[in-house]
Design a protein around this motif. Structure first.
Motif, PDB file in Angstrom:
ATOM      1  N   VAL A 373     -24.216  68.021  28.767  1.00  0.00           N
ATOM      2  CA  VAL A 373     -24.584  69.357  28.293  1.00  0.00           C
ATOM      3  C   VAL A 373     -24.425  70.329  29.452  1.00  0.00           C
ATOM      4  CG1 VAL A 373     -26.169  68.612  26.472  1.00  0.00           C
ATOM      5  CG2 VAL A 373     -27.026  68.937  28.792  1.00  0.00           C
ATOM      6  N   ALA A 374     -24.321  71.615  29.133  1.00  0.00           N
ATOM      7  CA  ALA A 374     -24.047  72.616  30.165  1.00  0.00           C
ATOM      8  C   ALA A 374     -25.305  73.238  30.759  1.00  0.00           C
ATOM      9  CB  ALA A 374     -23.175  73.727  29.575  1.00  0.00           C
ATOM     10  N   GLU A 375     -26.437  73.141  30.080  1.00  0.00           N
ATOM     11  CA  GLU A 375     -27.621  73.880  30.512  1.00  0.00           C
ATOM     12  C   GLU A 375     -28.314  73.303  31.728  1.00  0.00           C
ATOM     13  OE1 GLU A 375     -27.576  74.694  26.010  1.00  0.00           O
ATOM     14  OE2 GLU A 375     -27.014  73.073  27.362  1.00  0.00           O
ATOM     15  N   PHE A 376     -28.216  71.996  31.955  1.00  0.00           N
ATOM     16  CA  PHE A 376     -29.042  71.417  33.013  1.00  0.00           C
ATOM     17  C   PHE A 376     -28.444  70.142  33.592  1.00  0.00           C
ATOM     18  CE2 PHE A 376     -30.634  69.717  28.948  1.00  0.00           C
ATOM     19  CZ  PHE A 376     -30.620  68.352  29.196  1.00  0.00           C
ATOM     20  N   ALA A 377     -28.860  69.875  34.804  1.00  0.00           N
ATOM     21  CA  ALA A 377     -28.637  68.602  35.484  1.00  0.00           C
ATOM     22  C   ALA A 377     -29.803  68.429  36.442  1.00  0.00           C
ATOM     23  CB  ALA A 377     -27.300  68.577  36.219  1.00  0.00           C
ATOM     24  N   LEU A 378     -29.896  67.254  37.036  1.00  0.00           N
ATOM     25  CA  LEU A 378     -31.035  66.948  37.905  1.00  0.00           C
ATOM     26  C   LEU A 378     -30.551  66.171  39.120  1.00  0.00           C
ATOM     27  CD1 LEU A 378     -34.226  67.298  37.535  1.00  0.00           C
ATOM     28  CD2 LEU A 378     -34.235  64.864  37.007  1.00  0.00           C
ATOM     29  N   ARG A 379     -31.086  66.518  40.294  1.00  0.00           N
ATOM     30  CA  ARG A 379     -30.939  65.665  41.470  1.00  0.00           C
ATOM     31  C   ARG A 379     -32.328  65.167  41.832  1.00  0.00           C
ATOM     32  NH1 ARG A 379     -27.665  66.870  46.539  1.00  0.00           N
ATOM     33  NH2 ARG A 379     -27.390  64.615  46.355  1.00  0.00           N
ATOM     34  N   ALA A 380     -32.466  63.872  42.005  1.00  0.00           N
ATOM     35  CA  ALA A 380     -33.792  63.307  42.233  1.00  0.00           C
ATOM     36  C   ALA A 380     -33.697  62.099  43.146  1.00  0.00           C
ATOM     37  CB  ALA A 380     -34.448  62.925  40.904  1.00  0.00           C
ATOM     38  N   GLY A 381     -34.744  61.899  43.928  1.00  0.00           N
ATOM     39  CA  GLY A 381     -34.807  60.768  44.835  1.00  0.00           C
ATOM     40  C   GLY A 381     -35.658  61.110  46.043  1.00  0.00           C
ATOM     41  N   ARG A 382     -35.444  60.353  47.120  1.00  0.00           N
ATOM     42  CA  ARG A 382     -36.258  60.542  48.322  1.00  0.00           C
ATOM     43  C   ARG A 382     -35.460  61.218  49.423  1.00  0.00           C
ATOM     44  NH1 ARG A 382     -40.977  59.436  50.427  1.00  0.00           N
ATOM     45  NH2 ARG A 382     -41.659  58.365  48.535  1.00  0.00           N
ATOM     46  N   VAL A 383     -36.061  62.257  49.980  1.00  0.00           N
ATOM     47  CA  VAL A 383     -35.507  62.946  51.152  1.00  0.00           C
ATOM     48  C   VAL A 383     -36.097  62.291  52.385  1.00  0.00           C
ATOM     49  CG1 VAL A 383     -35.439  65.126  52.414  1.00  0.00           C
ATOM     50  CG2 VAL A 383     -35.212  65.120  49.921  1.00  0.00           C
ATOM     51  N   THR A 384     -35.245  61.801  53.283  1.00  0.00           N
ATOM     52  CA  THR A 384     -35.734  61.197  54.524  1.00  0.00           C
ATOM     53  C   THR A 384     -35.147  61.869  55.756  1.00  0.00           C
ATOM     54  OG1 THR A 384     -33.985  59.513  54.384  1.00  0.00           O
ATOM     55  CG2 THR A 384     -36.138  58.936  53.484  1.00  0.00           C
ATOM     56  N   GLY A 385     -34.223  62.766  55.571  1.00  0.00           N
ATOM     57  CA  GLY A 385     -33.634  63.512  56.678  1.00  0.00           C
ATOM     58  C   GLY A 385     -33.367  64.921  56.219  1.00  0.00           C
ATOM     59  N   ARG A 441     -40.421  62.630  47.973  1.00  0.00           N
ATOM     60  CA  ARG A 441     -39.662  62.354  46.763  1.00  0.00           C
ATOM     61  C   ARG A 441     -39.622  63.629  45.945  1.00  0.00           C
ATOM     62  NH1 ARG A 441     -41.154  58.844  42.127  1.00  0.00           N
ATOM     63  NH2 ARG A 441     -43.182  58.717  43.153  1.00  0.00           N
ATOM     64  N   VAL A 442     -38.431  64.074  45.555  1.00  0.00           N
ATOM     65  CA  VAL A 442     -38.280  65.355  44.882  1.00  0.00           C
ATOM     66  C   VAL A 442     -37.425  65.208  43.636  1.00  0.00           C
ATOM     67  CG1 VAL A 442     -38.503  66.631  47.051  1.00  0.00           C
ATOM     68  CG2 VAL A 442     -36.223  66.040  46.192  1.00  0.00           C
ATOM     69  N   ALA A 443     -37.557  66.201  42.752  1.00  0.00           N
ATOM     70  CA  ALA A 443     -36.653  66.382  41.618  1.00  0.00           C
ATOM     71  C   ALA A 443     -36.218  67.833  41.631  1.00  0.00           C
ATOM     72  CB  ALA A 443     -37.350  66.044  40.299  1.00  0.00           C
ATOM     73  N   VAL A 444     -34.910  68.064  41.546  1.00  0.00           N
ATOM     74  CA  VAL A 444     -34.345  69.410  41.627  1.00  0.00           C
ATOM     75  C   VAL A 444     -33.573  69.679  40.341  1.00  0.00           C
ATOM     76  CG1 VAL A 444     -32.896  70.983  42.955  1.00  0.00           C
ATOM     77  CG2 VAL A 444     -34.105  69.098  44.124  1.00  0.00           C
ATOM     78  N   ALA A 445     -34.062  70.640  39.567  1.00  0.00           N
ATOM     79  CA  ALA A 445     -33.393  71.042  38.332  1.00  0.00           C
ATOM     80  C   ALA A 445     -32.430  72.180  38.628  1.00  0.00           C
ATOM     81  CB  ALA A 445     -34.425  71.471  37.292  1.00  0.00           C
ATOM     82  N   TYR A 446     -31.252  72.143  38.015  1.00  0.00           N
ATOM     83  CA  TYR A 446     -30.265  73.203  38.248  1.00  0.00           C
ATOM     84  C   TYR A 446     -29.289  73.281  37.081  1.00  0.00           C
ATOM     85  CZ  TYR A 446     -26.882  69.585  39.686  1.00  0.00           C
ATOM     86  OH  TYR A 446     -26.035  68.498  39.736  1.00  0.00           O
ATOM     87  N   VAL A 447     -28.488  74.326  37.085  1.00  0.00           N
ATOM     88  CA  VAL A 447     -27.439  74.502  36.070  1.00  0.00           C
ATOM     89  C   VAL A 447     -26.115  74.051  36.702  1.00  0.00           C
ATOM     90  CG1 VAL A 447     -26.255  76.102  34.519  1.00  0.00           C
ATOM     91  CG2 VAL A 447     -28.673  76.458  35.086  1.00  0.00           C
ATOM     92  N   PRO A 448     -25.478  73.000  36.180  1.00  0.00           N
ATOM     93  CA  PRO A 448     -24.275  72.468  36.832  1.00  0.00           C
ATOM     94  C   PRO A 448     -23.065  73.413  36.704  1.00  0.00           C
ATOM     95  CG  PRO A 448     -24.651  71.363  34.737  1.00  0.00           C
ATOM     96  CD  PRO A 448     -25.836  72.240  34.964  1.00  0.00           C
TER      97      PRO A 448
END
Length: 448
Positions: A373-385, A441-448
Motif C-alpha cells: 500500500v502507498a500510505e505507510f511503511a514501518l522501520r522497526a528494531g534496535r538502535v545500537t549505534g 528499540r524503536v518503531a518509525v512510521a513513514y510514507v514510502p
C-alpha cells in the motif's frame, strides 16, 4: 519532486512560509483507548504508569479526528512535565492543527499532492488480553459510499449505530512486540471441511453442505454467510452449545484421526473455538474461526491485513500501522454494533494464507516492513549505534525500550532530542534527514 531543502528555502509552491523555522521535533501526547478487550498491564508498563485494573487496549499516535495526538514543540518539556526554562508551553494544538497550519512543511509536497493536508497513516500500540471482534475494513469506494450514505441518513459521527466513521479505507499491518495470536484470511475449502468434520449442530451441517457442493471461493462465501446470519436465528445459542460440546470432546480425545481416515483436526483450532465460545457464548464467530487461518507471530514477525480481509486479533501486544481510518465492520465476537450485510458486501472470501509484508534487513538493526500500500511503511528494531531514519515526508518515532537520541543537521546547527521508553515524536518533512543513536528499540512510521 520537491526536496526538503527546496521547500525550506522557499521553492515550494505555497502562499507563504513561516517567518521562523519551525521546531525539528514535536513530542506527542497520545490517547489511550480503554476498549474492554484490552490488556490491564502492557500499555501501562510501556508508558510507565501504575496499573489500576482497567484495560488499555490501544495507544493512538497520529492525526485521526476521533483522537488526534497533541503536539508539544521540543523544548516545552515531556508530556506531564513542567516546561523547561526557555521552552514553549504545552498547548492544545493537535497534530491535525499542525499539519493544516503548514502542510508542505509537515508532509512534503509529494505526500500533500497525493493525500491532501492530512497525515495518511495512524500508528498504534495494540495490547489485547481478549479477542477483538471478527471484522473487515472496507475498500476505498465502499468506505466513501458508506460514509456518505450514513451522513445523508443523519447518523451522528459518534453514534454507536454508525458503521462508517470516515471516508477512508483501512489496510493495516501488525509487527509483534510480544507473542501475538490472530486469525486472518480463509483456509482452503478442503481444510475447512476437515475441521468441521464430525462436529454436531445444524449450523455446521449446513456449512459443510455448502462447501461439499462448491469447494471453491463461492462455497466459502456461502458457508461464511450462513454462519453470520445464524446469529439472528432463535435457537442459535442451543445449536452452538452442541457444536462447542463436540469440539470440547474432540479436543479431550486428542487430534488423532481414526484409522483409515484422511481427515486431520487441529488442537490449536479447537482450542481457539473453545476460548472464543467462553468469551462470547452463543456467538457464531467461534465456529467461523475454524474457517480462518490461525496465525502466531513471534516478536518482530509481521502480518498485513488488506482491505476486505476477514480477521480477528486474539491476544498479545503489537505495533500496528494503518491508513488513517477507524472504519471497522464487525460480524461477531463483540458487544459493539454488528453489521453483517455491510461486512459481507465488503468481505473478500478468496482462500489463501495470511498476507505478509515485504521485509528488508539492511544490517543496521532496523528492519523495513513494506506492505503493498502507498500510505505507510514501518522501520522497526534496535538502535545500537547511529542509524539513518527515512529522510523525507512525515514520520512518527516511537521508543519501545531503552532510549535513543534523534539528531537533525550536523555541526553547530544540529538539533537533538532524546526519546525514552513509551515516548513518541513527530518529525515533519521540513526537518529533512534524521539520525538515531543510542541503545533503544524503536518503531518509525513513514510514507514510502
Amino acid at each position: 519532486m520537491t526536496s526538503a531543502a527546496d521547500e525550506r528555502s522557499g521553492k515550494a509552491s505555497v502562499d507563504a512560509l513561516p517567518a521562523a523555522r519551525p521546531p525539528a521535533f514535536y513530542r506527542l501526547e497520545n490517547t489511550v483507548q480503554p476498549y474492554d478487550w484490552g490488556s490491564t498491564s502492557a500499555i501501562q508498563d510501556l508508558l510507565g504508569v501504575e496499573t489500576d485494573g482497567r484495560p488499555a487496549a490501544e495507544l493512538w499516535m497520529g492525526a485521526h479526528p476521533l483522537a488526534p495526538s497533541r503536539v508539544v514543540p521540543d523544548g516545552a518539556g515531556r508530556p506531564g512535565e513542567r516546561p523547561r526554562p526557555g521552552g514553549a508551553a504545552a498547548s492544545g494544538t493537535t497534530l491535525v492543527d499542525l499539519v493544516r497550519s503548514d502542510p508542505v512543511g509537515a508532509l512534503g509536497q509529494r505526500v500533500l499532492d497525493q493525500y491532501g493536508p492530512r497525515l495518511p497513516f495512524l500508528l498504534k500500540v495494540l495490547a489485547a488480553e481478549r479477542a477483538l471482534s471478527l471484522q473487515v475494513h472496507p475498500h476505498p469506494h465502499r468506505a466513501r459510499a458508506g460514509f456518505n450514505r450514513e451522513n445523508r441518513e443523519g447518523v451522528a459521527r459518534d453514534s454507536p449505530l454508525r458503521s462508517f466513521h470516515d471516508d477512508q479505507h483501512k489496510p493495516e499491518m501488525v509487527v509483534a512486540v510480544s507473542r501475538f495470536e490472530g486469525l486472518s484470511g480463509f483456509r482452503r475449502p478442503a481444510r475447512i471441511l476437515e475441521l468441521l468434520d464430525g462436529l454436531d449442530g445444524d449450523l455446521v451441517a449446513r456449512m459443510r453442505a455448502a462447501l461439499v457442493a462448491r469447494p471453491t471461493e463461492a462455497g466459502v462465501r456461502e458457508a461464511f454467510t450462513l454462519a453470520l446470519h445464524a446469529r439472528s436465528e432463535p435457537d442459535v445459542a442451543a445449536d452452538l452449545a452442541r457444536t462447542v460440546a463436540s469440539v470440547r470432546g474432540r479436543a479431550e480425545r486428542g487430534a488423532v484421526p481414526a484409522p483409515g481416515s484422511p481427515r486431520r483436526t487441529s488442537r490449536r483450532a479447537d482450542a481457539t473455538v473453545l476460548s472464543l465460545a467462553e468469551q462470547h457464548p452463543g456467538d457464531p464467530g467461534a465456529v467461523v474461526s475454524l474457517m480462518l487461518n490461525r496465525v502466531t507471530l513471534a516478536p518482530g514477525e509481521s502480518m498485513f491485513v488488506p482491505s476486505g480481509h476477514v480477521h480477528a486479533y486474539l491476544s498479545g501486544c503489537a505495533v500496528e500501522i494503518m491508513a488513517s481510518s477507524d472504519n471497522v465492520l464487525r460480524a461477531g465476537l463483540t458487544s459493539k454494533l454488528v453489521d453483517v450485510d455491510a461486512l459481507l458486501e465488503c468481505a473478500t472470501c478468496t482462500p489463501g494464507p495470511a498476507a505478509r509484508p515485504r521485509l528488508v534487513d539492511d544490517g543496521s538493526g532496523l528492519v523495513t516492513y513494506r506492505p503493498p500500500v502507498a500510505e505507510f511503511a514501518l522501520r522497526a528494531g534496535r538502535v545500537t549505534g547511529a542509524v539513518s531514519l527515512p529522510d523525507a515526508g512525515p514520520r512518527v518515532v516511537l521508543c519501545l525500550d531503552g532510549a535513543v537520541t534523534l539528531a537533525e543537521g550536523v555541526g553547530a546547527g544540529a538539533v537533538e532530542t532524546r526519546v525514552a521508553r513509551g515516548e513518541s515524536v513527530f518529525v515533519p518533512h521540513a526537518s529533512g534527514a534524521v539520525v538515531a543513536r543510542g541503545d533503544g528499540r524503536v518503531a518509525v512510521a513513514y510514507v514510502p
